[in-house]
Every structure is written in C-alpha cells, then in structure tokens.
Design a protein around this motif. Structure first.
Motif, PDB file in Angstrom:
ATOM      1  N   ARG A  38       7.827  -6.192  -4.144  1.00  0.00           N
ATOM      2  CA  ARG A  38       6.655  -5.566  -4.308  1.00  0.00           C
ATOM      3  C   ARG A  38       6.243  -4.574  -3.514  1.00  0.00           C
ATOM      4  O   ARG A  38       5.886  -4.988  -2.282  1.00  0.00           O
ATOM      5  CB  ARG A  38       5.571  -6.129  -5.164  1.00  0.00           C
ATOM      6  CG  ARG A  38       4.567  -5.446  -5.877  1.00  0.00           C
ATOM      7  CD  ARG A  38       3.753  -6.176  -6.830  1.00  0.00           C
ATOM      8  NE  ARG A  38       3.024  -7.387  -6.334  1.00  0.00           N
ATOM      9  CZ  ARG A  38       1.317  -7.252  -5.867  1.00  0.00           C
ATOM     10  NH1 ARG A  38       0.965  -6.015  -6.150  1.00  0.00           N
ATOM     11  NH2 ARG A  38       1.077  -8.238  -5.297  1.00  0.00           N
ATOM     12  N   LEU A  39       6.079  -3.286  -3.382  1.00  0.00           N
ATOM     13  CA  LEU A  39       5.653  -2.395  -2.450  1.00  0.00           C
ATOM     14  C   LEU A  39       4.130  -2.333  -2.574  1.00  0.00           C
ATOM     15  O   LEU A  39       3.570  -2.647  -3.582  1.00  0.00           O
ATOM     16  CB  LEU A  39       6.316  -0.957  -2.633  1.00  0.00           C
ATOM     17  CG  LEU A  39       7.742  -1.209  -2.614  1.00  0.00           C
ATOM     18  CD1 LEU A  39       8.417   0.422  -2.940  1.00  0.00           C
ATOM     19  CD2 LEU A  39       8.343  -1.732  -1.463  1.00  0.00           C
ATOM     20  N   ALA A  40       3.546  -1.920  -1.356  1.00  0.00           N
ATOM     21  CA  ALA A  40       2.097  -1.629  -1.293  1.00  0.00           C
ATOM     22  C   ALA A  40       1.564  -0.819  -2.459  1.00  0.00           C
ATOM     23  O   ALA A  40       0.469  -1.023  -2.932  1.00  0.00           O
ATOM     24  CB  ALA A  40       1.640  -1.042  -0.121  1.00  0.00           C
ATOM     25  N   GLU A  41       2.214   0.237  -3.033  1.00  0.00           N
ATOM     26  CA  GLU A  41       1.765   1.041  -4.072  1.00  0.00           C
ATOM     27  C   GLU A  41       1.928   0.404  -5.519  1.00  0.00           C
ATOM     28  O   GLU A  41       1.423   1.015  -6.263  1.00  0.00           O
ATOM     29  CB  GLU A  41       2.409   2.342  -4.043  1.00  0.00           C
ATOM     30  CG  GLU A  41       2.047   3.131  -2.781  1.00  0.00           C
ATOM     31  CD  GLU A  41       2.295   2.570  -1.833  1.00  0.00           C
ATOM     32  OE1 GLU A  41       3.573   2.239  -1.381  1.00  0.00           O
ATOM     33  OE2 GLU A  41       1.655   3.133  -0.684  1.00  0.00           O
ATOM     34  N   VAL A  44      15.283   0.283  -0.708  1.00  0.00           N
ATOM     35  CA  VAL A  44      14.705  -0.499  -1.605  1.00  0.00           C
ATOM     36  C   VAL A  44      15.153   0.430  -2.989  1.00  0.00           C
ATOM     37  O   VAL A  44      14.871   1.661  -2.822  1.00  0.00           O
ATOM     38  CB  VAL A  44      13.224  -0.801  -1.668  1.00  0.00           C
ATOM     39  CG1 VAL A  44      12.994  -1.589  -3.256  1.00  0.00           C
ATOM     40  CG2 VAL A  44      13.089  -1.707  -0.646  1.00  0.00           C
ATOM     41  N   ARG A  45      15.690  -0.344  -3.907  1.00  0.00           N
ATOM     42  CA  ARG A  45      15.818   0.435  -5.392  1.00  0.00           C
ATOM     43  C   ARG A  45      14.811   0.183  -6.036  1.00  0.00           C
ATOM     44  O   ARG A  45      14.601  -0.986  -6.428  1.00  0.00           O
ATOM     45  CB  ARG A  45      17.120  -0.020  -5.881  1.00  0.00           C
ATOM     46  CG  ARG A  45      17.370   0.361  -7.189  1.00  0.00           C
ATOM     47  CD  ARG A  45      18.103   1.592  -7.639  1.00  0.00           C
ATOM     48  NE  ARG A  45      18.164   1.660  -9.057  1.00  0.00           N
ATOM     49  CZ  ARG A  45      19.336   1.258  -9.835  1.00  0.00           C
ATOM     50  NH1 ARG A  45      20.163   0.643  -9.303  1.00  0.00           N
ATOM     51  NH2 ARG A  45      19.249   1.573 -11.034  1.00  0.00           N
ATOM     52  N   VAL A  46      14.064   1.189  -6.668  1.00  0.00           N
ATOM     53  CA  VAL A  46      12.857   1.015  -7.287  1.00  0.00           C
ATOM     54  C   VAL A  46      13.159   0.720  -8.772  1.00  0.00           C
ATOM     55  O   VAL A  46      13.795   1.674  -9.324  1.00  0.00           O
ATOM     56  CB  VAL A  46      11.723   1.918  -7.119  1.00  0.00           C
ATOM     57  CG1 VAL A  46      10.461   1.905  -7.962  1.00  0.00           C
ATOM     58  CG2 VAL A  46      11.514   2.214  -5.668  1.00  0.00           C
ATOM     59  N   ILE A 102      13.870   4.121  -2.319  1.00  0.00           N
ATOM     60  CA  ILE A 102      12.783   4.160  -1.108  1.00  0.00           C
ATOM     61  C   ILE A 102      13.460   3.527  -0.123  1.00  0.00           C
ATOM     62  O   ILE A 102      13.557   2.484   0.283  1.00  0.00           O
ATOM     63  CB  ILE A 102      11.396   3.501  -1.373  1.00  0.00           C
ATOM     64  CG1 ILE A 102      10.805   3.997  -2.692  1.00  0.00           C
ATOM     65  CG2 ILE A 102      10.648   3.594  -0.430  1.00  0.00           C
ATOM     66  CD1 ILE A 102       9.491   3.760  -3.226  1.00  0.00           C
ATOM     67  N   ASP A 103      13.607   4.654   0.986  1.00  0.00           N
ATOM     68  CA  ASP A 103      14.153   3.947   2.418  1.00  0.00           C
ATOM     69  C   ASP A 103      12.767   3.743   3.091  1.00  0.00           C
ATOM     70  O   ASP A 103      12.051   4.772   3.727  1.00  0.00           O
ATOM     71  CB  ASP A 103      14.949   5.210   3.030  1.00  0.00           C
ATOM     72  CG  ASP A 103      15.607   4.513   4.129  1.00  0.00           C
ATOM     73  OD1 ASP A 103      15.159   3.378   4.822  1.00  0.00           O
ATOM     74  OD2 ASP A 103      16.552   5.228   4.861  1.00  0.00           O
ATOM     75  N   LEU A 104      12.490   2.525   3.508  1.00  0.00           N
ATOM     76  CA  LEU A 104      11.184   2.032   4.068  1.00  0.00           C
ATOM     77  C   LEU A 104      11.532   2.619   5.698  1.00  0.00           C
ATOM     78  O   LEU A 104      10.185   2.790   6.303  1.00  0.00           O
ATOM     79  CB  LEU A 104      10.929   0.715   4.070  1.00  0.00           C
ATOM     80  CG  LEU A 104      10.482   0.357   2.570  1.00  0.00           C
ATOM     81  CD1 LEU A 104      10.303  -1.375   2.549  1.00  0.00           C
ATOM     82  CD2 LEU A 104       9.172   0.910   2.153  1.00  0.00           C
ATOM     83  N   ASP A 105      12.574   2.985   6.172  1.00  0.00           N
ATOM     84  CA  ASP A 105      12.829   3.309   7.367  1.00  0.00           C
ATOM     85  C   ASP A 105      12.052   4.498   7.611  1.00  0.00           C
ATOM     86  O   ASP A 105      11.621   5.002   8.760  1.00  0.00           O
ATOM     87  CB  ASP A 105      14.312   3.496   7.542  1.00  0.00           C
ATOM     88  CG  ASP A 105      14.309   3.519   9.309  1.00  0.00           C
ATOM     89  OD1 ASP A 105      13.597   3.544   9.950  1.00  0.00           O
ATOM     90  OD2 ASP A 105      15.568   4.055   9.477  1.00  0.00           O
ATOM     91  N   ILE A 116       6.372  -3.230   2.322  1.00  0.00           N
ATOM     92  CA  ILE A 116       6.756  -4.373   1.290  1.00  0.00           C
ATOM     93  C   ILE A 116       5.410  -5.237   1.373  1.00  0.00           C
ATOM     94  O   ILE A 116       5.331  -5.935   2.677  1.00  0.00           O
ATOM     95  CB  ILE A 116       8.049  -5.123   1.438  1.00  0.00           C
ATOM     96  CG1 ILE A 116       9.103  -4.169   1.202  1.00  0.00           C
ATOM     97  CG2 ILE A 116       8.005  -6.508   0.623  1.00  0.00           C
ATOM     98  CD1 ILE A 116      10.487  -4.755   1.484  1.00  0.00           C
ATOM     99  N   VAL A 117       4.754  -5.808   0.241  1.00  0.00           N
ATOM    100  CA  VAL A 117       3.876  -6.575   0.404  1.00  0.00           C
ATOM    101  C   VAL A 117       4.216  -8.096   0.250  1.00  0.00           C
ATOM    102  O   VAL A 117       3.645  -9.237   0.614  1.00  0.00           O
ATOM    103  CB  VAL A 117       2.643  -6.288  -0.349  1.00  0.00           C
ATOM    104  CG1 VAL A 117       2.055  -4.975   0.154  1.00  0.00           C
ATOM    105  CG2 VAL A 117       3.038  -6.082  -1.811  1.00  0.00           C
ATOM    106  N   GLU A 118       5.071  -8.488  -0.663  1.00  0.00           N
ATOM    107  CA  GLU A 118       5.836  -9.601  -0.886  1.00  0.00           C
ATOM    108  C   GLU A 118       7.114  -9.628  -1.881  1.00  0.00           C
ATOM    109  O   GLU A 118       7.519  -8.690  -2.422  1.00  0.00           O
ATOM    110  CB  GLU A 118       4.554 -10.342  -2.100  1.00  0.00           C
ATOM    111  CG  GLU A 118       4.607  -9.779  -3.309  1.00  0.00           C
ATOM    112  CD  GLU A 118       3.541 -10.579  -4.077  1.00  0.00           C
ATOM    113  OE1 GLU A 118       3.336 -11.685  -3.961  1.00  0.00           O
ATOM    114  OE2 GLU A 118       2.828  -9.813  -4.899  1.00  0.00           O
ATOM    115  N   SER A 119       7.369 -10.829  -1.820  1.00  0.00           N
ATOM    116  CA  SER A 119       8.779 -10.968  -2.519  1.00  0.00           C
ATOM    117  C   SER A 119       8.428 -11.836  -3.755  1.00  0.00           C
ATOM    118  O   SER A 119       7.538 -12.481  -4.012  1.00  0.00           O
ATOM    119  CB  SER A 119       9.742 -11.626  -1.765  1.00  0.00           C
ATOM    120  OG  SER A 119       9.332 -12.948  -1.450  1.00  0.00           O
TER     121      SER A 119
END
Lengths: 604, 324
Positions: free
Chosen positions: B254-257, B278-280, B295-298, B305-308
């Motif tokens: 899960r991403l921050a947004e 990440v593939r959303v 989304i390429d967090l790079d 990423i806030v959690e798995s």
C-alpha cells in the motif's frame, strides 16, 4: 497440487455443525505466540482496511485469523499434507456449515495444503473419508474436531493410501496431494518464522539495511567465488551420502543413503570415473567414516561392485596394459578400501564360466585383498583344491613379500596343481625368500611342479638361484634321468640368470671338444648351447652361429634353437608362464602376460 | 489461456491487451512475453522429466540443460521479468490444464539471479541453474520427504553422464540437510557458492509459497536475514536481499496515497531498496485500476510504500501481474 476455488461470501447457515472460532482446540505450546502475533497483525491490518471502508473485511479478518491458528497448529504437528479437490469442494459448498464456512475461507485464503498428521492420523483419515461418504460428521477425535469440513475428496499420495482413498472416493475427482510440507532445514525455518521476526535471534540487529550491508571481506570473497568442479562435486556428494548412511539417527534414512551410495558407486564404475570414487573414499577413510572393519553402510556398494558386470569392468581396467595409469591406480585404491568384498568376489569366482572372466576377477580380488591377504587363506580353508589354487594365483598377483608366509606352506601342498600355481605365484614375488622356496621346489617329486618352479625362477631373475641350478645341472646324477623337456627348461633358466662366471662356464662347456660326441658330456654341450641362447649376450650369438654349422646334428639343432630364442628374447624380454593349466610346455617364445592363467582344464 | 496460482488463492488468467501509459516505466512487453514463454517451457520441461522419472523412462538431459542455458542468458538480459514470475507457485498449461508445480523452476531462476549478481561467470552459472532445477527431483520420486534428497541423487544420476550432473546430484543431497545434526553456523566463504545459492533460493521460494502474509516476500526476506542468517552463507544471503530489495517482486503493498499494488521490479540502488517499481491495481478509493498503471518510486519521491499487505484478503493475485 493446489486448492482451487472461488472465494465465498455465503453467510453461515443456522444449525450448522462445523467449528466456529470458539470450537477451535487450544493450540499446543509454542503456537500461541504465533497465533497472537499473526492474528493481531492481521486484525490490525483489517481494522485499518475497515476504516478505509473496505467491505466485509472484518468478517474476512476473522476467517483469516482462524486460518492462521489452524495452520500454525498443524505446522506444529508435522502433518502430512492433504488437499481438497476443486470440483468436489464447489459441489459441497452449498451445504457448508458455519465451521465449513471457515473452511471455505481457508480455501479462499489459499490454504492449499491442509496438513494432517502422519501415523495415527492415517487411520483417522480413512475414518474421516468413510464418515463423509456416509454423510456423517466425525466427532470422536480431538484432532479431528478441527476438521468438520467436507473431506470426501481427500487423497493421500502413498500407494496404500491412494488405494484406500481412491476406493473411498470413487466417482469423485481426486486431487493430487503434496506428501508433506517443508521438512528438515526448512521446517526449522518455518518454526522460526512462525515465532515472529526477531524472536529467534534477539541479539541480532533488526535494522534491515544493516543486515544486508556486505562488508569489505564479503565483497572480496564474492570476487573469489569459484564453483567446485564436477569431480569435486561428485566427491562431496559421495561423502555426504556416506555420512548420512553412517550417522543419520533414522535407520530408514541410513538404509536409503547406503542404497543411494551403491547407485553412485555403480554409476561411477559404469562410466569409468573410478578416480572420482577413489578421491571420495580415500577422504572418507582419512575422515574416519570408514574404519578398519567394513561398515554396514557400504554393504550395498559392495554388492554393486561385486556383480559380475562391475567386477569384470574393474578387472578389465586392471588387466588392460594400455589403461590410464591414474585410473588403474584409482581402481586399486578403491578396491583396497573394500576388504569386505573378498567373500562375494570369491563366490563370484566360482560361478564364472570362462577362464578370461576368472582371470579378471582374480585381478580384482588381488586388489581387494592386497591390504590383508590372510583373509584369502581363510576363504580357502576346508575348500576344494581349486580354491587353494585360485587363492595362490591371487596371492601371486598381489606380488607383495607379505604373501610369502602364506604361500610357503603350499609349496608342500598335497595336490600338485596347487604346488604348481604356488611356484608361479612365488615367481611374481621379488624377494630372496621366494627364490629359496622355489629352489626347494626344484626337487619336487612332480615334474610339472619342478618345471613351474624353474620357470618361476627365470621370471624372478634372482641369481641367488644359480648355485642350486648348477648343482642340479652338473652334479646331480638324477638330473640325467629327467625328460629332455625338463632338462632344457633348466638349462634355459640357467642361461637366463647367468652372470659372467656362469657365462664363461657355459662357453667352456660348449667349446669342449671330445673325441666321441656321445654320453652325458654331449648332452651338457647341447644344454650349454640352449642356455647361451637365453643369455642375450652378443658374444654368445657368435659362438652359437659357429657351432650351428657343425657336424654334430644334435648340437647343431640346439644351436639353431638357441639362436632363434636369442632373437626372440630381444623382442620380448619378459619371461612368463604361458602354458595351459597342468600342461607344461617347453619354454619357447616369450608369451604375453595375459596368457598366463589356465584354470579351465581341471575346474570341472 | 494460462492458469496459475499464488500461495494465496486461485487464478484464472486470460491474456489481455495491456494499456500502458506513455510515461510508464513498465518493463518491455516483448521481454515479458519472452520471459513467460521461457518460464512455461521450463516448467513443462521439468514436469516432463519428473513424469518420465516416475514412469521409469529416460530423461532428456539435453533439454533440461538447454533450459538452464536459456535461463542464464535470459537473466543476463532481463532478470526482473523472470524473477517476477517466481511468484507463480503452480501453473496450468493448456490443453491439459493440469497444474504443475513451479518450485523447481523458481529455485533455478532465483539461483541464477544470485549467481550472476555475485559475479559467477556464465559457464559456471549453467550447472548452478541445472542444480536448482533438479534439486527436488527426488521429491517426485520418493514419498518419503526425509529421503527426497537422497532419492534425488539416484534420479539425477539416471539423467546423463556423471560429469554433467554431478553438481546437481551433490546439491540435491546437500540442500535438504539429510544428516539431521545440530544447526551449524556458516562463516563467510566456508560453503561452496553453488550450494549456498541454491539453499537460499530454495528456502525463499518455499517460504513465499506459504499463504497469506506468512508468504509475503518482504517478510520472508526480513525473516531470512534476521532469524536465520547463520543458516546460510551470510554474504550470499545479504546479496540476495540486496537483489530483491526491501519489497521483493510479488509483494503486495500500500502506498502512502492509499493505492494498492504489486512490486514488479526492485530498485537496484542500495540506497533505494525500498523504492521499487509498483504495478498499481487499486486506486486510493479501493477501486480496480483499468489497464496497466505503474509507479516507479525511484522517480516518484512524493510517494512511498507504507506497508505490505496480504493479497488474499484483498482479492489480489500477484502472479496475475506477471502472467498477463
């Protein structure tokens, strides 16, 4: 190999009999912490999800928590894996109970391998299947209390269980079953994993970045990475299996490992990779895995090596003059580590039909017993004469002075055929004592033994025998009564061993002129010519050519024979016994080594 | 149509037309398709070998070696696509649609990935790949799992000349720790790299096959590092973790947004191991995302990423992301 189903959202029905959360048995020790850890983690995740307005996640969270509990409980008990057939599962979903709803959630959550305990529980599996076939629900077992699920599609993978389960589930589509979950190293990992992150190694840092940081040493080590060669891998594989065969606490595993070791040994022999086998066995010995006594775990390997095919293959390597020296040495080394093979090889030797096969197996037997040849004598004790003869042959192929004390009594063996083979064996042992024993055998009552002894002396090449031979040739009057063939062999041997003094004496004998060319003196001149032909000295050839043109017919023929032998000896300098068994032949053209064994005639 | 299952549920996957935004850093569709083809061929080849073994028939070692060589070559070109496919834990291939286990192929892929990462040359990588592929061959030949390493040796020896399979035979017997002694500590450099590599790959794939959060790749890697580093060659394990990143491919995050997606490709930069591609799959409202969104967090410093998450309770199937 998987549970395939659609997630279900069907609500539990009233009056159902399956276990709800309250029905679950308390988990055995060690699992509680994992339950709490996993459950709280899942629940908190769902709570967050619920806040974000995901639908029905709380209900799902409860089911998943139960899944975790159940999974952990089963993991703890090292269960056999079972599985639910997809079609069957769907068919029965319509009558799932509340407890079965949990099962449905288990399936939806991806529990593919429901673990069931081995041993005692196997009967209960069958019982369970039978009960469900009848539409009932098992109640009796505390373990089964958890499993009020439609299990009529359960199949277990072993043959017996397949048969049982197959019969019980006739008409249903059975799913394949994974026989077990993770074992060994990974079972330990799973246990630690269930204990929760950081629980197993409290002293270690939990800083992930720190944990993956490779230090300077690590980097340099990575650059030095070298993968082992195939030979070393094979060697390590053998050693590992041997360790397992010797030390595993489970006798079934030990037996299995020993059998696999036999497979590996046979493969290496078949593919002529004996040096690889040698490297492993020698290290095993050095490492103390193999002791003086033949360990039980090597028994299957012995049996494989002692099959006719493999023994002949090994013998062929030993017997092949063109074989790679390293391979030949490896075969000897490997066989030397297997003294327990003497008995099975001895039995094999008695069964073999052809002389060639027996000769090859004797080569193997010699290599096996080289370390302790006494065991051969033990094998021959109380057995028919030909066993003793075979053993004498093998002792000769060992060729070590250590066999002399074992051969010495057989120089007086009651059977002349054993004495003959003993003489031949002594000729292959380079030691002063063997020459003495052969010297004594020159007086044997049997002509064939005497001839074998004199040939052996020629083979051994020990000039220590010259005085004895001289005494017989020139001073023993009974020698004159012996057959011409025997006398010729004695002269030839005398010539072979001749030193300068002897050579001079032989020349004098040949050149000694008499008024009448008759009597023993004439025979001595003829014998001297034959002996000179065996000396290999050029000056002898010159004299022999001179007398080959003489008027004395017997002397002329002897000189021609000696010259022919003289030429032949240059080409093939070795001198070995080549005759058929118990068929003494005159020493003529030097034979090949592989013609030296003739067990055929009298074995029957 | 391909069917695959993750550890967490069932899948029925259909090939769909990808909709990739122009700015997406999505992996090349061609490479992904090539990786899928190779993966399926590898699974099929292994399955054929295992079936042949059970029937007592001969095993085509050449075919397995070719698979190993092609895997090494493919991973030198594009490791991410094949590593992503290791999230598939069983696979049904038409026309039979019979489920085939992918563990052997997954271990091969992870082994090659790690071997290449630590600088082992191609020639040496091939026997490691073959060893990874065949390490559990005995499991199909033996019902007694305690002995499957041993059974594997016999099975592997039947496949071909000893010089070609000695490595695989050795690793088959070693990887399972048949001799059940006390836990040993492995110092850096004390273990042959090929064995260490396959052992790590094997453990990782076994543990990620567990359902739910227990099999979440990020937790498995963290666990391997924290709890059991002493059981594996530490340097190799650390390098393996670097390769996979904090959130390895296949991790549902899960991403921050609030978006939810699956990690597709780790970030190779050591300092950005927590910022993969990440593939959303779900937007911040929990709704499925049409097409393909990446989304390429790079290159997206604003988010993180806030959690798995456990994909099973969200109805997400990570293998789906890689198989489509």
């Amino acid at each position: 190999m998987s549970l395939v189903s659609e997630p279900t959202n069907q609500p539990p029905r009233a009056g159902t009999t399956g276990p709800g959360a309250d029905d679950l048995a308390p988990s055995p020790g060690g699992v509680a912490a994992a339950e709490v850890s996993v459950a709280s983690k899942v629940c908190s995740a769902f709570e967050r999800a619920a806040e974000e307005k995901y639908s029905s996640v709380r209900a799902e969270a409860a089911a998943v928590t139960l899944t975790r509990t159940l999974q952990a409980w089963l993991d703890e008990h090292s269960f056999l894996a079972i599985q639910v057939a997809p079609d069957g599962f769907r068919a029965h979903r319509t009558r799932l109970t509340a407890g079965s709803e949990v099962a449905a959630r288990l399936a939806a959550a991806g529990i593919r391998e429901l673990l069931f305990k081995c041993g005692v529980e196997r009967r209960e599996i069958e019982h369970l299947i039978a009960l469900f076939q009848d539409g009932e629900t098992p109640q009796a077992s505390p373990a089964l209390r958890l499993w009020r699920i439609d299990f009529d599609h359960v199949v277990v993978r072993t043959a017996d269980e397949m048969a049982t389960a197959g019969a019980a589930t006739a008409g249903l589509r059975a799913a394949a079953v994974v026989p077990a979950a993770l074992t060994g190293e990974h079972a330990e990992l799973v246990r630690l994993f269930d204990a929760g992150p950081g629980q197993a190694t409290a002293t270690q840092s939990t800083d992930w970045r720190h944990l993956i940081a490779i230090g300077a040493d690590g980097r340099s080590w990575i650059h030095r990475l070298q993968v082992v060669t195939s030979e070393e891998a094979a060697s390590r594989c053998i050693r590992r299996i041997a360790m397992c065969a010797e030390r595993d606490p489970d006798p079934v595993v030990r037996a299995s490992a020993a059998k696999v070791l036999g497979d590996v040994v046979e493969t290496l022999v078949e593919q002529r990779r004996v040096p690889w086998l040698r490297d492993a066995l020698v290290r095993l010995r050095a490492g103390g895995v193999a002791g003086q006594e033949t360990p039980a775990w090597i028994e299957p390997s012995l049996q494989r090596l002692c099959t006719e095919t493999n023994a002949l293959a090994l013998g062929a390597v030993l017997d092949d003059p063109n074989a790679d020296v390293e391979e030949k040495t490896a075969v000897r080394n490997v066989l030397a580590t297997l003294p327990g093979a003497v008995e099975p090889l001895g039995l094999l030797l008695e069964k073999l039909a052809t002389m060639e096969a027996r000769r090859l197996v004797c080569q193997v037997l010699a290599a096996v017993s080289a370390g302790d040849p006494r065991v051969l004598i033990t094998q021959a004790a109380g057995r028919p004469w030909f066993v003793a003869r075979n053993v004498a042959y093998v002792l000769g192929r060992i060729g070590d002075p250590g066999v002399l004390p074992l051969l010495a009594p057989w120089t007086r063996h009651e059977d002349e055929r054993v004495r003959i083979e003993t003489a031949r064996a002594l000729g292959r042992v380079p030691a002063a004592q063997s020459t003495e024993l052969l010297g004594a055998m020159l007086e044997d009552a049997d002509v064939r033994v005497r001839q074998s002894a004199v040939w052996a002396l020629a083979t051994a090449g020990d000039r220590q025998a010259l005085p004895w031979l001289r005494a017989i040739l020139f001073e023993d009057r009974t020698f004159r009564t012996r057959t011409a063939e025997e006398r010729d062999d004695f002269f030839r041997t005398y010539g072979r061993l001749a030193d300068d003094a002897t050579f001079t004496e032989l020349l004098e004998q040949l050149t000694q002129r008499q008024l009448l060319r008759v009597g023993w003196q004439s025979e001595l001149r003829r014998g001297a010519a034959i002996a000179l032909g065996e000396t290999g000295r050029p000056e002898a050839a010159k004299v022999l050519r001179e007398y080959a043109a003489g008027r004395d017919r017997k002397l002329r023929e002897a000189c021609e024979l000696a010259l022919a032998s003289f030429e032949g000896r240059r080409a093939v300098p070795n001198f070995t016994d080549e005759d058929g068994w118990c068929q003494p032949a005159r020493i003529g053209k030097a034979p090949r080594e592989d013609q030296g064994f003739g067990l055929e005639a009298d074995d029957a | 149509m391909l069917e695959g299952t993750s550890a967490t549920g069932a899948l029925t996957l259909a090939r769909t037309t990808s909709v990739v935004s122009n700015s997406s850093p999505a992996p090349s569709a061609g490479k992904r398709a090539a990786a899928r083809r190779l993966y399926v061929q590898a699974v099929t080849a292994y399955e054929s070998a295992a079936s042949a073994l059970q029937r007592g028939a001969g095993i085509d070692l050449d075919a397995l070696e070719r698979i190993a060589q092609r895997t090494v070559d493919a991973m030198r070109d594009d490791a991410a696509s094949l590593v992503g496919l290791t999230t598939v834990k069983s696979l049904a291939v038409p026309p039979a649609q019979r489920f085939m286990q992918t563990h052997a192929v997954n271990v091969m892929v992870h082994s090659v990935s790690l071997a290449l990462a630590v600088g082992i040359d191609r020639t040496s990588c091939v026997p490691i790949a073959l060893a990874g592929l065949l390490h559990d061959l005995g499991r199909d030949a033996s019902v007694e799992t305690e002995e499957h390493g041993l059974a594997g040796v016999t099975a592997i020896l039947r496949t071909g000349p000893i010089e070609r399979v000695a490595h695989a035979a050795w690793i088959a017997v070693e990887h399972q720790e048949e001799f059940r002694g006390p836990v040993r500590t492995i110092a850096p450099g004390s273990e042959d790299p090929s064995l260490g590599i396959v052992r790590i790959a094997d453990a990782y794939d076994d543990l990620t096959a567990r359902p739910g959060l227990a099999g979440s790749p990020d937790l498995v890697v963290a666990f391997l590092l924290q709890a059991t580093g002493a059981r594996f060659e530490p340097t190799l394990l650390q390098r393996f973790a670097q390769l996979l990143g904090i959130y390895p491919p296949g991790t549902t995050v899960r991403l921050a947004e609030g978006e939810i997606g699956v990690v597709v490709r780790p970030n190779p930069a050591i300092a950005k191991l927590d910022r993969p591609l990440v593939r959303v799959l779900r937007d911040s409202g929990g709704l499925s995302v049409p097409g393909e969104e990446w989304i390429d967090l790079d290159t997206s410093p604003a988010t993180r990423i806030v959690e798995s998450l456990d994909p099973s309770i969200l109805g997400i199937s990570p293998p789906d992301v890689f198989l489509r």
